[in-house]
Design a protein around this motif. Structure first.
Motif, short mmCIF file in Angstrom:
data_model
loop_
_atom_site.label_atom_id
_atom_site.label_comp_id
_atom_site.label_asym_id
_atom_site.label_seq_id
_atom_site.Cartn_x
_atom_site.Cartn_y
_atom_site.Cartn_z
N VAL A 287 -6.63 -8.42 0.05
CA VAL A 287 -6.62 -9.80 -0.43
C VAL A 287 -5.68 -10.66 0.40
O VAL A 287 -6.00 -11.81 0.74
CB VAL A 287 -6.25 -9.85 -1.93
CG1 VAL A 287 -6.00 -11.28 -2.38
CG2 VAL A 287 -7.37 -9.23 -2.77
N ARG A 288 -4.51 -10.11 0.75
CA ARG A 288 -3.57 -10.88 1.57
C ARG A 288 -4.16 -11.19 2.94
O ARG A 288 -4.00 -12.30 3.47
CB ARG A 288 -2.26 -10.11 1.71
CG ARG A 288 -1.37 -10.18 0.47
CD ARG A 288 0.04 -9.73 0.78
NE ARG A 288 0.11 -8.32 1.06
CZ ARG A 288 0.31 -7.38 0.14
NH1 ARG A 288 0.44 -7.71 -1.13
NH2 ARG A 288 0.38 -6.11 0.47
N ARG B 38 0.83 0.25 -14.08
CA ARG B 38 0.27 1.07 -13.01
C ARG B 38 0.62 2.54 -13.26
O ARG B 38 1.60 2.83 -13.91
CB ARG B 38 0.85 0.62 -11.66
CG ARG B 38 0.48 -0.80 -11.26
CD ARG B 38 0.92 -1.03 -9.83
NE ARG B 38 0.76 -2.42 -9.43
CZ ARG B 38 0.88 -2.83 -8.17
NH1 ARG B 38 1.18 -1.97 -7.21
NH2 ARG B 38 0.71 -4.11 -7.87
N ASN C 159 -3.58 -11.65 -13.70
CA ASN C 159 -3.86 -12.88 -12.94
C ASN C 159 -2.75 -13.89 -13.21
O ASN C 159 -1.96 -13.74 -14.13
CB ASN C 159 -5.24 -13.44 -13.31
CG ASN C 159 -5.28 -14.10 -14.68
OD1 ASN C 159 -5.35 -15.31 -14.80
ND2 ASN C 159 -5.22 -13.30 -15.75
N GLU D 220 -4.84 0.38 -5.50
CA GLU D 220 -4.45 -1.01 -5.77
C GLU D 220 -3.64 -1.60 -4.62
O GLU D 220 -3.78 -2.78 -4.30
CB GLU D 220 -3.67 -1.12 -7.07
CG GLU D 220 -3.43 -2.57 -7.46
CD GLU D 220 -2.82 -2.75 -8.83
OE1 GLU D 220 -2.46 -3.90 -9.17
OE2 GLU D 220 -2.70 -1.76 -9.57
N HIS E 246 -6.03 -2.71 -2.10
CA HIS E 246 -6.70 -3.93 -2.56
C HIS E 246 -5.83 -5.15 -2.32
O HIS E 246 -6.30 -6.17 -1.79
CB HIS E 246 -7.03 -3.82 -4.05
CG HIS E 246 -7.58 -5.08 -4.64
ND1 HIS E 246 -8.89 -5.45 -4.47
CD2 HIS E 246 -6.99 -6.06 -5.35
CE1 HIS E 246 -9.09 -6.62 -5.08
NE2 HIS E 246 -7.94 -7.01 -5.62
N HIS E 247 -4.56 -5.07 -2.68
CA HIS E 247 -3.66 -6.22 -2.49
C HIS E 247 -3.50 -6.55 -1.01
O HIS E 247 -3.43 -7.74 -0.64
CB HIS E 247 -2.30 -5.94 -3.13
CG HIS E 247 -2.32 -5.99 -4.62
ND1 HIS E 247 -2.88 -7.03 -5.33
CD2 HIS E 247 -1.84 -5.12 -5.55
CE1 HIS E 247 -2.74 -6.81 -6.62
NE2 HIS E 247 -2.12 -5.66 -6.79
N ASP F 68 -11.51 -11.11 -6.32
CA ASP F 68 -10.66 -12.29 -6.10
C ASP F 68 -10.23 -12.82 -7.46
O ASP F 68 -10.75 -13.81 -7.98
CB ASP F 68 -11.44 -13.35 -5.32
CG ASP F 68 -10.57 -14.53 -4.90
OD1 ASP F 68 -9.35 -14.47 -5.11
OD2 ASP F 68 -11.12 -15.51 -4.38
#
Length: 355
Positions: free
Chosen positions: A23-24, A102, A122, A16, A19-20, A70
């Motif tokens: 995305v950033r 988590r 979200n 995760e 992943h973050h 997303d």
């Protein structure tokens, strides 16, 4: 190169967290218009033969990114610049929510799969609507996937979905009702036709002219798949997305709870696609997702009757050029088989033809 980076670097960090970070970085790319346009010019599908029209929407190519990456509609333009024919954002809920505790995202590299129990984390429909209203510099096709807020009881689910649809449908190229994630308690119960009918009816009325689709689970019994398909056709929906993640652990060694996606889902997802095509093919668009790894998989889904195909897990193992490689492979296949349009391929194996 990406495989080396993944095995030697990325796989050593929490899934995760990676992943973050991704995305950033994509959000940063989204605010760099020159770089974004350069990438789009290089990676976006340009082959006219790949163009597809579904439920009144024109797609530059059949392969897109499934919901789940997303989640907050923050980087869909950057993802379009990486070559996806469409990007489905979400799942978005009416209210902001943190999701499940988590750790909640697990890689299974030996199976080319992941398990997630994210729980629709979200920032909520209002925040997503603000992002979707921003002016766009790329012609991205954007679907919006909506789900139920966890704290909302079942008897208030319709109003919860309608609240999201009212905000987001006018900003979407198409809208998806997600009743098939295994990570929100009771959500999959809404796939029962007696509960699903009033939900889809209310959201369809709210969505207006925005095409409405419903996303189903691979774990439904065959007769329940038929019932949902018949309901979708009866209500005049635009299509069905099949399938979400599975709670089955067939073919994998992990006992982690949550939804399994990736290669182990490939066979069941294709079975569900074929069943849906036999049931409602020609009346509804079918978007196939689950276990899609390469151009061969996309080609097989198109032959079996999918109008559009989506993937997600494959990008984790395939890297940022994944969609570009798939569309390049589809273009080569079209030329090799003498087709002038991807539309000529859709459903051919379902009617006993070869491509």
């Amino acid at each position: 190169m990406y495989r080396l980076v993944f095995t030697q670097v990325l796989s050593r960090f929490d899934a995760e967290a990676v992943h973050h970070l991704t995305v950033r970085l994509l959000r940063l790319l989204s605010v760099l218009p020159v770089v974004k346009r350069l990438l789009y010019g290089w990676l976006a599908p340009r082959d006219e033969s790949l163009r597809v029209q579904a439920f009144g929407v024109h797609f530059p190519a059949p392969f897109g990114l499934a919901a789940g990456f997303d989640k907050d509609a923050g980087c869909f333009e950057a993802l379009a610049a990486l070559g996806f024919g469409h990007v489905e954002v979400g799942t978005i809920t009416a209210r902001a929510q943190p999701g499940n505790p988590r750790p909640r995202l697990f890689r299974l590299p030996e199976s080319r799969a992941i398990i997630n129990r994210m729980g629709f984390n979200n920032a909520g429909a209002h925040a997503a609507a603000r992002r979707l209203r921003r002016s766009r510099s790329l012609p991205a096709v954007v679907g919006v996937n909506i789900g139920k807020t966890k704290v909302v009881p079942e008897n208030e689910a319709v109003a919860d979905y309608v609240s999201s649809a009212r905000l987001l449908a006018p900003l979407a190229d198409y809208l998806v009702v997600n009743v098939s994630s295994p990570n929100t308690p009771g959500l999959r119960d809404l796939q029962a036709v007696e509960l699903l009918r009033p939900l889809l009816t209310a959201v369809r009325e709210t969505a207006g002219r925005t095409p409405l689709l419903v996303k189903i689970a691979p774990d439904l019994a065959d007769e329940d798949i038929d019932a949902v398909a018949d309901l979708a056709a009866d209500l005049g929906l635009a299509g069905i997305i099949a399938t979400n993640t599975t709670i089955s652990r067939a073919g994998v060694s992990s006992a982690e709870t949550g939804g399994l996606s990736g290669r182990p889902l490939k066979s069941r997802s294709l079975e569900v696609l074929r069943r849906l095509h036999r049931r409602v093919g020609g009346r509804l668009a079918i978007v196939s997702v689950g276990g899609v790894e390469d151009a061969d998989d996309v080609w097989a889904r198109l032959l079996a009757g999918a109008t559009l195909v989506q993937g997600y897990t494959g990008m984790i193992y395939g890297g940022p050029l994944w969609a570009w490689r798939i569309h390049r492979g589809l273009s080569r296949r079209l030329r090799r088989h003498g087709h002038t349009s991807i539309r000529e391929v859709i459903g051919r194996s379902a009617v006993g033809e070869t491509a």
